[in-house]
Design a protein around this motif. Structure first.
Motif, short mmCIF file in Angstrom:
data_model
loop_
_atom_site.label_atom_id
_atom_site.label_comp_id
_atom_site.label_asym_id
_atom_site.label_seq_id
_atom_site.Cartn_x
_atom_site.Cartn_y
_atom_site.Cartn_z
N GLY A 131 0.83 -1.21 0.00
CA GLY A 131 0.00 0.00 0.00
C GLY A 131 0.85 1.25 0.00
N ILE A 132 0.35 2.31 -0.62
CA ILE A 132 1.03 3.60 -0.60
C ILE A 132 0.01 4.68 -0.26
N TYR A 133 0.49 5.71 0.41
CA TYR A 133 -0.34 6.85 0.75
C TYR A 133 0.18 8.05 -0.02
N LEU A 134 -0.65 8.61 -0.89
CA LEU A 134 -0.28 9.75 -1.70
C LEU A 134 -1.00 10.99 -1.20
N GLY A 135 -0.28 12.09 -1.15
CA GLY A 135 -0.90 13.34 -0.71
C GLY A 135 -0.05 14.51 -1.13
N PRO A 178 3.90 17.25 -3.52
CA PRO A 178 3.38 15.89 -3.34
C PRO A 178 4.29 15.08 -2.42
N PHE A 179 3.71 14.12 -1.73
CA PHE A 179 4.51 13.22 -0.91
C PHE A 179 3.91 11.81 -0.98
N GLU A 180 4.76 10.84 -0.65
CA GLU A 180 4.34 9.44 -0.64
C GLU A 180 4.81 8.80 0.65
N ARG A 240 9.73 1.55 -8.37
CA ARG A 240 9.01 2.78 -8.08
C ARG A 240 9.97 3.72 -7.36
N VAL A 241 10.01 4.97 -7.80
CA VAL A 241 10.92 5.96 -7.22
C VAL A 241 10.22 6.67 -6.07
N SER A 242 10.85 6.66 -4.90
CA SER A 242 10.24 7.25 -3.72
C SER A 242 11.32 7.70 -2.75
N GLU A 243 11.18 8.89 -2.20
CA GLU A 243 12.11 9.35 -1.17
C GLU A 243 11.99 8.48 0.08
#
Length: 223
Positions: A45-49, A59-61, A89-92
């Protein structure tokens, strides 16, 4: 066996070990452990906002990671194994978790060319794909799972991944699957108890040392 207050003998039930097993010769060959992220280190699961910064929406994930997985990774590295994170998937969030865990390499490729990335990494480490265990869960992992020495499926893996895997874990991604694998691999190598004792010794501080500020746990200690 222990004795209670009335003098009667108490006995603990035997420890029942029902865990995935790795063939010993194969386990001892492994030099690199490579991990997918979404569905393996996380539950998928991912939370996008987004958040306001001045006039701009940034934007953040967010992802959820399992603390026990983190300790499992630390024990693998302490045992001399290289640990690599490869994700499509690219994510900080992933970069931050990789820094916390001090993994040996991390690749975030939005085109999910995981086999190419892993091949380059293992060549740099001076080993081959036969020396690699890869933990995956979904179709983007198949190209790697079909080539490595020890393909591993988490408990929530899709059918195609389960058919390819030589080791199937019970735990789901993001809920202890990596820790389960770490223990299975180190047990098969006869290194689990040594790894545990090293960890306990590193966290066992004499009372006189605990009284000094210098003995306080480091905030950046991996978990």
């Amino acid at each position: 066996m222990t004795t209670n207050a009335t003098g009667a003998a108490d006995s603990l039930p035997p420890l029942v070990v029902d865990a995935p097993r790795v063939e010993q010769t194969l386990a001892r060959r492994i030099r690199v452990v490579a991990l997918d992220v979404d569905g393996v280190l996380t539950d998928g699961g991912i939370y996008l906002g987004s958040a306001k910064t001045g006039e701009a929406d940034v934007p953040f994930e967010l992802k959820r990671y399992d603390i026990q997985d983190g300790l499992g990774i630390q024990l693998l590295r302490d045992a001399g194994l290289k640990v690599v994170i490869i994700t499509g998937r690219v994510s900080e969030s992933v970069a931050q978790r990789a820094r916390e865990l001090r993994v040996d390499a991390v690749v975030q490729d939005p085109e999910a060319r995981k086999l190419t990335a892993l091949t380059t990494i293992v060549n740099d480490f001076g080993c081959t794909l036969d020396d690699v265990a890869f933990v995956g869960d979904d179709l983007p992992d198949l190209s790697v799972l079909r080539r490595v020495g020890l393909p591993v499926a988490v408990g929530n893996a899709v059918a195609e991944v389960r058919r390819t895997a030589r080791l199937q874990l019970r735990a789901h991604g993001g809920h202890g699957a990596v820790r389960e694998f770490a223990e299975a691999l180190l047990v098969a190598r006869d290194e689990w108890m040594d790894a545990v004792e090293r960890y306990v010794a590193s966290r066992s501080v004499a009372a006189t040392e605990r009284a000094t500020p210098e003995a306080a746990p480091r905030e950046d200690a991996p978990v």
